[in-house]
Design a protein around this motif. Structure first.
Motif, PDB file in Angstrom:
ATOM      1  N   GLN A  86      -7.829   2.772   9.732  1.00 37.57           N
ATOM      2  CA  GLN A  86      -6.837   1.764  10.090  1.00 37.57           C
ATOM      3  C   GLN A  86      -5.762   2.463  10.917  1.00 37.57           C
ATOM      4  O   GLN A  86      -4.653   2.697  10.469  1.00 37.57           O
ATOM      5  N   ARG A  87      -6.116   2.805  12.138  1.00 36.37           N
ATOM      6  CA  ARG A  87      -5.256   3.641  12.984  1.00 36.37           C
ATOM      7  C   ARG A  87      -3.880   3.056  13.249  1.00 36.37           C
ATOM      8  O   ARG A  87      -2.918   3.781  13.439  1.00 36.37           O
ATOM      9  N   GLU A  88      -3.764   1.729  13.273  1.00 32.11           N
ATOM     10  CA  GLU A  88      -2.467   1.121  13.578  1.00 32.11           C
ATOM     11  C   GLU A  88      -1.403   1.488  12.552  1.00 32.11           C
ATOM     12  O   GLU A  88      -0.215   1.466  12.850  1.00 32.11           O
ATOM     13  N   LEU A  89      -1.813   1.878  11.353  1.00 29.49           N
ATOM     14  CA  LEU A  89      -0.838   2.277  10.335  1.00 29.49           C
ATOM     15  C   LEU A  89      -0.195   3.623  10.631  1.00 29.49           C
ATOM     16  O   LEU A  89       0.914   3.890  10.208  1.00 29.49           O
ATOM     17  N   LEU A  90      -0.896   4.493  11.332  1.00 32.02           N
ATOM     18  CA  LEU A  90      -0.407   5.857  11.537  1.00 32.02           C
ATOM     19  C   LEU A  90       0.922   5.917  12.274  1.00 32.02           C
ATOM     20  O   LEU A  90       1.712   6.831  12.043  1.00 32.02           O
ATOM     21  N   ASP A  91       1.178   4.971  13.158  1.00 35.24           N
ATOM     22  CA  ASP A  91       2.399   4.998  13.965  1.00 35.24           C
ATOM     23  C   ASP A  91       3.519   4.123  13.420  1.00 35.24           C
ATOM     24  O   ASP A  91       4.554   3.993  14.056  1.00 35.24           O
ATOM     25  N   ARG A  92       3.337   3.524  12.275  1.00 32.86           N
ATOM     26  CA  ARG A  92       4.370   2.657  11.701  1.00 32.86           C
ATOM     27  C   ARG A  92       5.549   3.491  11.217  1.00 32.86           C
ATOM     28  O   ARG A  92       5.372   4.584  10.680  1.00 32.86           O
ATOM     29  N   PHE A 166      -7.003  -9.557  -9.566  1.00 33.86           N
ATOM     30  CA  PHE A 166      -6.149  -8.802  -8.652  1.00 33.86           C
ATOM     31  C   PHE A 166      -5.706  -7.497  -9.295  1.00 33.86           C
ATOM     32  O   PHE A 166      -5.432  -7.442 -10.498  1.00 33.86           O
ATOM     33  N   ARG A 167      -5.639  -6.457  -8.473  1.00 33.35           N
ATOM     34  CA  ARG A 167      -5.094  -5.175  -8.907  1.00 33.35           C
ATOM     35  C   ARG A 167      -3.584  -5.306  -9.041  1.00 33.35           C
ATOM     36  O   ARG A 167      -2.967  -6.086  -8.327  1.00 33.35           O
ATOM     37  N   GLU A 168      -3.022  -4.522  -9.910  1.00 29.87           N
ATOM     38  CA  GLU A 168      -1.565  -4.401  -9.950  1.00 29.87           C
ATOM     39  C   GLU A 168      -1.132  -3.868  -8.587  1.00 29.87           C
ATOM     40  O   GLU A 168      -1.640  -2.842  -8.127  1.00 29.87           O
ATOM     41  N   PRO A 169      -0.212  -4.555  -7.874  1.00 32.75           N
ATOM     42  CA  PRO A 169       0.243  -4.020  -6.586  1.00 32.75           C
ATOM     43  C   PRO A 169       0.799  -2.615  -6.767  1.00 32.75           C
ATOM     44  O   PRO A 169       1.416  -2.296  -7.784  1.00 32.75           O
ATOM     45  N   MET A 170       0.553  -1.786  -5.789  1.00 27.42           N
ATOM     46  CA  MET A 170       0.918  -0.373  -5.900  1.00 27.42           C
ATOM     47  C   MET A 170       1.622   0.052  -4.616  1.00 27.42           C
ATOM     48  O   MET A 170       1.155  -0.267  -3.516  1.00 27.42           O
ATOM     49  N   VAL A 171       2.730   0.755  -4.740  1.00 24.64           N
ATOM     50  CA  VAL A 171       3.434   1.297  -3.578  1.00 24.64           C
ATOM     51  C   VAL A 171       2.968   2.737  -3.396  1.00 24.64           C
ATOM     52  O   VAL A 171       2.965   3.533  -4.338  1.00 24.64           O
ATOM     53  N   VAL A 172       2.528   3.043  -2.172  1.00 27.87           N
ATOM     54  CA  VAL A 172       1.966   4.347  -1.842  1.00 27.87           C
ATOM     55  C   VAL A 172       2.792   4.950  -0.706  1.00 27.87           C
ATOM     56  O   VAL A 172       3.086   4.261   0.270  1.00 27.87           O
ATOM     57  N   PRO A 173       3.177   6.229  -0.794  1.00 27.47           N
ATOM     58  CA  PRO A 173       3.889   6.856   0.320  1.00 27.47           C
ATOM     59  C   PRO A 173       3.032   6.827   1.594  1.00 27.47           C
ATOM     60  O   PRO A 173       1.831   7.089   1.549  1.00 27.47           O
ATOM     61  N   MET A 174       3.658   6.509   2.709  1.00 25.20           N
ATOM     62  CA  MET A 174       2.930   6.440   3.980  1.00 25.20           C
ATOM     63  C   MET A 174       2.290   7.777   4.325  1.00 25.20           C
ATOM     64  O   MET A 174       1.228   7.813   4.948  1.00 25.20           O
TER      65      MET A 174
END
Length: 189
Positions: A86-92, A166-174
Motif C-alpha cells: 500500500q505505497r500511498e501510505l508511505l508518504d503520509r 470485527f477486530r478491536e480497532p488498533m492504533v499502529v505507529p506509522m
C-alpha cells in the motif's frame, strides 16, 4: 478445459486509516463501538485495505482441471507470491494509522480459468499482502488474487460465508507500517 483453484478458510477484510492524535485517542476510547459510529462500509472506502483469503495451516487449497484434481503444494503459494504493498501510505504525514476490519470470516474463494490446455502449477502467481509486523503475527499473509500464466481468472466467486466479528480497532505507529511496506518493496526490487 477449465482450471479451478479453491481456497477454503478465513477471509480477511482489513483497512489502515492514517489518523492524527485526536482521532487516535477517539479510536482507543471507542474501541469496537467505533464501527457503530459510521456506515458499515466507511472503514474500507479509502483503498488502504486488503480483502482476501488468509493463508493459514488450516486453509484448504484445491486445484482441478475439468474436475480432475491437480497436485498443488501449499508451500508453493509463498514461493510463487508477489507481495502487494500500500505505497500511498508511505508518504503520509500522520504518525499513526488505525487498523480496522475483520479476519475471521469462514468462507471460500474459487478462481476459474477457461480454455486452459494443461495445468502447470508453476504458472500460478499469487498476489499476497503481508501484515506480519503490523499485526505482530509471523507469516500473516492475505491472498488477494491469483493469476495463471499471467492472466486473471475468467471468474472469481466467494462462497460458504459464515459471518465475521470485527477486530478491536488498533492504533499502529506509522513507522511500523513504513518498515513493513519498505521491507516488502526492498524484497520485490
Amino acid at each position: 478445459m477449465n482450471l479451478t483453484l479453491t481456497i477454503t478458510g478465513l477471509c480477511c477484510d482489513l483497512a489502515l486509516h492514517p489518523v492524527d492524535n485526536d482521532n487516535a485517542a477517539r479510536v482507543c476510547m471507542l474501541g469496537e463501538n467505533l464501527y457503530k459510529t459510521n456506515s458499515l462500509e466507511w472503514w474500507r472506502a479509502n483503498g488502504n485495505n486488503t480483502c482476501g483469503m488468509r493463508l493459514t495451516r488450516d486453509s484448504r487449497i484445491e486445484a482441478s482441471i475439468d474436475g480432475a484434481p491437480v497436485l498443488l503444494d501449499p508451500a508453493h503459494i509463498s514461493t510463487a507470491a508477489t507481495m502487494l504493498t500500500q505505497r500511498e501510505l508511505l508518504d503520509r504525514p500522520e504518525a499513526q494509522v488505525c487498523l480496522l476490519g475483520y479476519d475471521d470470516e469462514q468462507c471460500s474463494r474459487t478462481w476459474t480459468w477457461r480454455n486452459v490446455s494443461a495445468c502447470d502449477v508453476e504458472r500460478f502467481q499469487f498476489l499476497v499482502q503481508c501484515w506480519d509486523r503490523i499485526l505482530g503475527e509471523k507469516e500473516y499473509l492475505v491472498l488477494e488474487d491469483v493469476l495463471y500464466a499471467g492472466r486473471a481468472a475468467d471468474s472469481a466467486a466467494w462462497g460458504e460465508s459464515q459471518g465475521f466479528s470485527f477486530r478491536e480497532p488498533m492504533v499502529v505507529p506509522m513507522d511500523v507500517v513504513r518498515n513493513e511496506l519498505g521491507a516488502r518493496q526492498e524484497k520485490a526490487a
